[in-house]
Design a protein around this motif. Structure first.
Motif, PDB file in Angstrom:
ATOM      1  N   THR A 140      -5.041   0.336   5.560  1.00  0.00           N
ATOM      2  CA  THR A 140      -4.323   1.594   5.660  1.00  0.00           C
ATOM      3  C   THR A 140      -2.904   1.449   5.140  1.00  0.00           C
ATOM      4  OG1 THR A 140      -5.645   2.208   7.568  1.00  0.00           O
ATOM      5  CG2 THR A 140      -3.620   3.413   7.256  1.00  0.00           C
ATOM      6  N   ALA A 141      -2.256   0.336   5.462  1.00  0.00           N
ATOM      7  CA  ALA A 141      -0.890   0.118   4.982  1.00  0.00           C
ATOM      8  C   ALA A 141      -0.866   0.018   3.460  1.00  0.00           C
ATOM      9  CB  ALA A 141      -0.313  -1.144   5.614  1.00  0.00           C
ATOM     10  N   THR A 142      -1.839  -0.646   2.877  1.00  0.00           N
ATOM     11  CA  THR A 142      -1.902  -0.772   1.429  1.00  0.00           C
ATOM     12  C   THR A 142      -2.079   0.590   0.782  1.00  0.00           C
ATOM     13  OG1 THR A 142      -2.908  -2.939   1.692  1.00  0.00           O
ATOM     14  CG2 THR A 142      -3.120  -1.921  -0.463  1.00  0.00           C
ATOM     15  N   ARG A 143      -2.952   1.389   1.331  1.00  0.00           N
ATOM     16  CA  ARG A 143      -3.177   2.726   0.775  1.00  0.00           C
ATOM     17  C   ARG A 143      -1.934   3.595   0.930  1.00  0.00           C
ATOM     18  NH1 ARG A 143      -7.302   5.045  -0.590  1.00  0.00           N
ATOM     19  NH2 ARG A 143      -9.456   4.502  -0.517  1.00  0.00           N
TER      20      ARG A 143
ATOM     21  N   GLY B  12      -4.891   6.500  -8.838  1.00  0.00           N
ATOM     22  CA  GLY B  12      -4.306   5.246  -8.365  1.00  0.00           C
ATOM     23  C   GLY B  12      -4.958   4.750  -7.095  1.00  0.00           C
ATOM     24  N   LEU B  13      -5.235   5.656  -6.161  1.00  0.00           N
ATOM     25  CA  LEU B  13      -5.896   5.248  -4.922  1.00  0.00           C
ATOM     26  C   LEU B  13      -7.329   4.809  -5.185  1.00  0.00           C
ATOM     27  CD1 LEU B  13      -4.521   7.847  -2.367  1.00  0.00           C
ATOM     28  CD2 LEU B  13      -3.908   5.442  -2.610  1.00  0.00           C
ATOM     29  N   GLY B  14      -7.963   5.400  -6.177  1.00  0.00           N
ATOM     30  CA  GLY B  14      -9.296   4.940  -6.570  1.00  0.00           C
ATOM     31  C   GLY B  14      -9.260   3.522  -7.100  1.00  0.00           C
ATOM     32  N   LEU B  15      -8.237   3.220  -7.904  1.00  0.00           N
ATOM     33  CA  LEU B  15      -8.088   1.847  -8.412  1.00  0.00           C
ATOM     34  C   LEU B  15      -7.813   0.863  -7.282  1.00  0.00           C
ATOM     35  CD1 LEU B  15      -6.010   2.323 -11.680  1.00  0.00           C
ATOM     36  CD2 LEU B  15      -8.407   1.681 -11.467  1.00  0.00           C
ATOM     37  N   VAL B  16      -6.988   1.259  -6.314  1.00  0.00           N
ATOM     38  CA  VAL B  16      -6.704   0.389  -5.167  1.00  0.00           C
ATOM     39  C   VAL B  16      -7.994   0.121  -4.394  1.00  0.00           C
ATOM     40  CG1 VAL B  16      -5.514   0.274  -2.939  1.00  0.00           C
ATOM     41  CG2 VAL B  16      -4.286   1.009  -4.964  1.00  0.00           C
ATOM     42  N   GLY B  17      -8.802   1.146  -4.181  1.00  0.00           N
ATOM     43  CA  GLY B  17     -10.074   0.965  -3.478  1.00  0.00           C
ATOM     44  C   GLY B  17     -11.040   0.074  -4.237  1.00  0.00           C
TER      45      GLY B  17
END
Length: 92
Positions: free
Chosen positions: A2-5, A20-25
């Motif tokens: 959660t902190a990373t997102r 960007g959040l898709g890439l993080v996931g």
């Protein structure tokens, strides 16, 4: 996670936040798949070059990219106010 997102969402521009959040996931998911394969390869490699303990060899091999990343870290800093920008250097 959660902190990373949350950090990624705060740093991304609003127009690219979803991508960007898709890439993080995806990066978080791929790490869990690639890490066991990389560890097995490093354990095999460390025993082939004569390390007494395979895990010692694996951690030694893992330290190399970490040290390389630390060495490259100063290149990612923005120029300070005391240093001239590249445009100023070219024009002078």
């Amino acid at each position: 996670m959660t902190a990373t997102r949350s950090l990624a969402y705060a740093l991304l521009p609003a127009s690219a936040a979803g991508f960007g959040l898709g890439l993080v996931g995806a990066a978080g998911s791929l790490a869990g798949l690639i890490a066991p394969l990389a560890a097995a390869a490093l354990l095999t490699l460390s025993t082939s070059w004569g390390a007494a303990d395979p895990y010692t060899g694996m951690y030694t091999l893992l330290a190399l990219p970490a040290l390389l990343g630390l060495a490259l870290l100063p290149l990612t800093r923005p120029p300070s106010a005391s240093q001239p920008s590249p445009a100023e250097v070219v024009s002078s």
